[in-house]
Motif scaffolding. Structure first.
Motif, PDB file in Angstrom:
ATOM      1  N   ALA A   1       6.172   4.406  11.339  1.00 27.56           N
ATOM      2  CA  ALA A   1       7.389   5.164  11.033  1.00 27.56           C
ATOM      3  C   ALA A   1       7.934   5.845  12.282  1.00 27.56           C
ATOM      4  CB  ALA A   1       7.099   6.200   9.957  1.00 27.56           C
ATOM      5  N   LYS A   2       7.048   6.395  13.109  1.00 23.35           N
ATOM      6  CA  LYS A   2       7.490   7.063  14.337  1.00 23.35           C
ATOM      7  C   LYS A   2       8.160   6.078  15.291  1.00 23.35           C
ATOM      8  CE  LYS A   2       4.665  11.136  14.528  1.00 23.35           C
ATOM      9  NZ  LYS A   2       3.794  11.960  15.340  1.00 23.35           N
ATOM     10  N   LYS A   3       7.668   4.835  15.327  1.00 22.45           N
ATOM     11  CA  LYS A   3       8.298   3.819  16.170  1.00 22.45           C
ATOM     12  C   LYS A   3       9.730   3.560  15.737  1.00 22.45           C
ATOM     13  CE  LYS A   3       4.027   1.349  17.209  1.00 22.45           C
ATOM     14  NZ  LYS A   3       3.242   0.152  16.913  1.00 22.45           N
ATOM     15  N   LYS A   4       9.992   3.721  14.424  1.00 20.73           N
ATOM     16  CA  LYS A   4      11.341   3.509  13.894  1.00 20.73           C
ATOM     17  C   LYS A   4      12.120   4.817  13.791  1.00 20.73           C
ATOM     18  CE  LYS A   4      10.442  -0.753  11.675  1.00 20.73           C
ATOM     19  NZ  LYS A   4      11.367  -1.810  11.595  1.00 20.73           N
ATOM     20  N   LYS A   5      11.565   5.896  14.408  1.00 19.88           N
ATOM     21  CA  LYS A   5      12.194   7.211  14.449  1.00 19.88           C
ATOM     22  C   LYS A   5      12.385   7.828  13.057  1.00 19.88           C
ATOM     23  CE  LYS A   5      14.512   6.534  18.880  1.00 19.88           C
ATOM     24  NZ  LYS A   5      13.593   5.629  19.374  1.00 19.88           N
ATOM     25  N   ILE A   6      11.389   7.644  12.202  1.00 26.98           N
ATOM     26  CA  ILE A   6      11.396   8.227  10.864  1.00 26.98           C
ATOM     27  C   ILE A   6      10.362   9.350  10.853  1.00 26.98           C
ATOM     28  CG2 ILE A   6      10.928   7.828   8.426  1.00 26.98           C
ATOM     29  CD1 ILE A   6      11.688   4.863   8.951  1.00 26.98           C
ATOM     30  N   GLU A   7      10.796  10.557  10.483  1.00 27.27           N
ATOM     31  CA  GLU A   7       9.875  11.690  10.455  1.00 27.27           C
ATOM     32  C   GLU A   7       9.672  12.270   9.066  1.00 27.27           C
ATOM     33  OE1 GLU A   7      11.257  14.495  13.306  1.00 27.27           O
ATOM     34  OE2 GLU A   7      11.065  13.081  14.970  1.00 27.27           O
ATOM     35  N   LYS A   8      10.684  12.145   8.192  1.00 23.74           N
ATOM     36  CA  LYS A   8      10.598  12.686   6.832  1.00 23.74           C
ATOM     37  C   LYS A   8      10.594  11.553   5.825  1.00 23.74           C
ATOM     38  CE  LYS A   8      12.198  16.971   5.691  1.00 23.74           C
ATOM     39  NZ  LYS A   8      13.135  18.008   5.359  1.00 23.74           N
ATOM     40  N   VAL A   9       9.739  11.671   4.815  1.00 24.76           N
ATOM     41  CA  VAL A   9       9.675  10.681   3.749  1.00 24.76           C
ATOM     42  C   VAL A   9       9.548  11.389   2.398  1.00 24.76           C
ATOM     43  CG1 VAL A   9       8.610   8.900   5.186  1.00 24.76           C
ATOM     44  CG2 VAL A   9       7.164  10.443   3.886  1.00 24.76           C
ATOM     45  N   VAL A  10       9.770  10.640   1.335  1.00 27.81           N
ATOM     46  CA  VAL A  10       9.511  11.087  -0.024  1.00 27.81           C
ATOM     47  C   VAL A  10       8.291  10.318  -0.500  1.00 27.81           C
ATOM     48  CG1 VAL A  10      10.440  11.211  -2.348  1.00 27.81           C
ATOM     49  CG2 VAL A  10      11.975  11.430  -0.413  1.00 27.81           C
ATOM     50  N   PHE A  11       7.284  11.029  -0.980  1.00 30.56           N
ATOM     51  CA  PHE A  11       6.032  10.378  -1.371  1.00 30.56           C
ATOM     52  C   PHE A  11       6.114   9.858  -2.800  1.00 30.56           C
ATOM     53  CE2 PHE A  11       1.466  10.413  -2.637  1.00 30.56           C
ATOM     54  CZ  PHE A  11       1.035   9.480  -1.706  1.00 30.56           C
ATOM     55  N   ASP A  12       5.819   8.576  -2.963  1.00 31.76           N
ATOM     56  CA  ASP A  12       5.793   7.925  -4.275  1.00 31.76           C
ATOM     57  C   ASP A  12       4.371   7.438  -4.504  1.00 31.76           C
ATOM     58  OD1 ASP A  12       6.082   6.373  -6.521  1.00 31.76           O
ATOM     59  OD2 ASP A  12       7.314   4.841  -5.558  1.00 31.76           O
ATOM     60  N   ARG A  13       3.642   8.122  -5.368  1.00 29.91           N
ATOM     61  CA  ARG A  13       2.232   7.797  -5.578  1.00 29.91           C
ATOM     62  C   ARG A  13       2.037   6.579  -6.462  1.00 29.91           C
ATOM     63  NH1 ARG A  13       0.884  10.389 -10.486  1.00 29.91           N
ATOM     64  NH2 ARG A  13       2.552  11.778 -11.147  1.00 29.91           N
ATOM     65  N   GLY A  14       3.101   5.954  -6.899  1.00 34.22           N
ATOM     66  CA  GLY A  14       3.020   4.696  -7.641  1.00 34.22           C
ATOM     67  C   GLY A  14       2.441   4.809  -9.032  1.00 34.22           C
ATOM     68  N   GLY A  15       2.499   5.988  -9.632  1.00 31.99           N
ATOM     69  CA  GLY A  15       1.934   6.160 -10.964  1.00 31.99           C
ATOM     70  C   GLY A  15       0.457   6.493 -10.956  1.00 31.99           C
ATOM     71  N   TYR A  16      -0.162   6.507  -9.788  1.00 32.66           N
ATOM     72  CA  TYR A  16      -1.573   6.860  -9.670  1.00 32.66           C
ATOM     73  C   TYR A  16      -1.704   8.376  -9.615  1.00 32.66           C
ATOM     74  CZ  TYR A  16      -1.880   2.008  -8.184  1.00 32.66           C
ATOM     75  OH  TYR A  16      -1.765   0.655  -8.131  1.00 32.66           O
ATOM     76  N   LEU A  17      -2.868   8.894  -9.987  1.00 38.29           N
ATOM     77  CA  LEU A  17      -3.124  10.311  -9.849  1.00 38.29           C
ATOM     78  C   LEU A  17      -3.237  10.646  -8.366  1.00 38.29           C
ATOM     79  CD1 LEU A  17      -5.828  10.848 -12.612  1.00 38.29           C
ATOM     80  CD2 LEU A  17      -3.385  11.305 -12.748  1.00 38.29           C
ATOM     81  N   TYR A  18      -2.808  11.845  -7.992  1.00 36.03           N
ATOM     82  CA  TYR A  18      -2.925  12.282  -6.594  1.00 36.03           C
ATOM     83  C   TYR A  18      -4.365  12.735  -6.375  1.00 36.03           C
ATOM     84  CZ  TYR A  18      -1.801  14.491  -2.179  1.00 36.03           C
ATOM     85  OH  TYR A  18      -1.759  14.830  -0.845  1.00 36.03           O
ATOM     86  N   HIS A  19      -5.227  11.748  -6.147  1.00 34.98           N
ATOM     87  CA  HIS A  19      -6.652  11.998  -6.078  1.00 34.98           C
ATOM     88  C   HIS A  19      -7.301  10.813  -5.378  1.00 34.98           C
ATOM     89  CE1 HIS A  19     -10.552  13.471  -7.399  1.00 34.98           C
ATOM     90  NE2 HIS A  19     -10.842  12.248  -7.804  1.00 34.98           N
ATOM     91  N   GLY A  20      -8.401  11.034  -4.711  1.00 32.53           N
ATOM     92  CA  GLY A  20      -9.158   9.940  -4.113  1.00 32.53           C
ATOM     93  C   GLY A  20      -8.418   9.240  -2.986  1.00 32.53           C
ATOM     94  N   ARG A  21      -8.288   7.914  -3.105  1.00 31.50           N
ATOM     95  CA  ARG A  21      -7.695   7.112  -2.030  1.00 31.50           C
ATOM     96  C   ARG A  21      -6.218   7.420  -1.810  1.00 31.50           C
ATOM     97  NH1 ARG A  21      -8.682   1.124  -3.004  1.00 31.50           N
ATOM     98  NH2 ARG A  21      -8.753   1.654  -5.186  1.00 31.50           N
ATOM     99  N   VAL A  22      -5.490   7.721  -2.891  1.00 29.97           N
ATOM    100  CA  VAL A  22      -4.059   8.038  -2.756  1.00 29.97           C
ATOM    101  C   VAL A  22      -3.903   9.338  -1.974  1.00 29.97           C
ATOM    102  CG1 VAL A  22      -1.956   8.593  -4.027  1.00 29.97           C
ATOM    103  CG2 VAL A  22      -3.466   6.787  -4.851  1.00 29.97           C
ATOM    104  N   LYS A  23      -4.718  10.321  -2.282  1.00 29.09           N
ATOM    105  CA  LYS A  23      -4.677  11.608  -1.578  1.00 29.09           C
ATOM    106  C   LYS A  23      -5.060  11.436  -0.110  1.00 29.09           C
ATOM    107  CE  LYS A  23      -6.514  16.282  -1.817  1.00 29.09           C
ATOM    108  NZ  LYS A  23      -7.413  17.189  -2.541  1.00 29.09           N
TER     109      LYS A  23
END
Length: 120
Positions: free
Chosen positions: A85-107
């Motif tokens: 993302a930094k190579k493409k000059k992107i610094e801000k994103v919106v996080f989409d956890r894909g329906g998964y709980l925010y826990h474990g590997r997603v976290k």
């Protein structure tokens, strides 16, 4: 009440509900996460144009020979997507956890991306 395992249909329903509220733009793309039992994938998506700006996963060449379905690998994928993302000059994103709980590997993926400088 019996604890039942989470099904793909339930995850898709949660993901649809989350996606109705968030959307990626060229300035602030959506960081989408998908996890399978053996790998984890992340991509930055511009929903206005319907384009993937960059992607990273445990299938990339830098992960050759390493296990892809654990927390350490997820954190590395987070760092990798942040570098791309930094190579493409992107610094801000919106996080989409894909329906998964925010826990474990997603976290772990989210924390790895934050460590490397992505804001969300």
């Amino acid at each position: 009440m019996v604890n039942r395992p989470d099904t793909a249909a339930q995850r898709k329903r949660r993901h649809r509900r989350v996606r109705s509220k968030i959307s990626g733009t060229p300035e602030c793309p959506r960081l989408n996460v998908y996890r399978s039992s053996s790998n984890i994938y992340a991509q930055l998506i511009d929903d206005k144009a319907g384009v993937t700006l960059c992607a990273a996963s445990t299938l990339d060449a830098s992960f050759k020979g390493k296990p892809g379905g654990n927390k350490e690998a997820a954190r590395e994928v987070g760092k990798l997507i942040a570098q791309n993302a930094k190579k493409k000059k992107i610094e801000k994103v919106v996080f989409d956890r894909g329906g998964y709980l925010y826990h474990g590997r997603v976290k772990e993926l989210a924390e790895g991306a934050r460590e490397s400088g992505l804001e969300f």
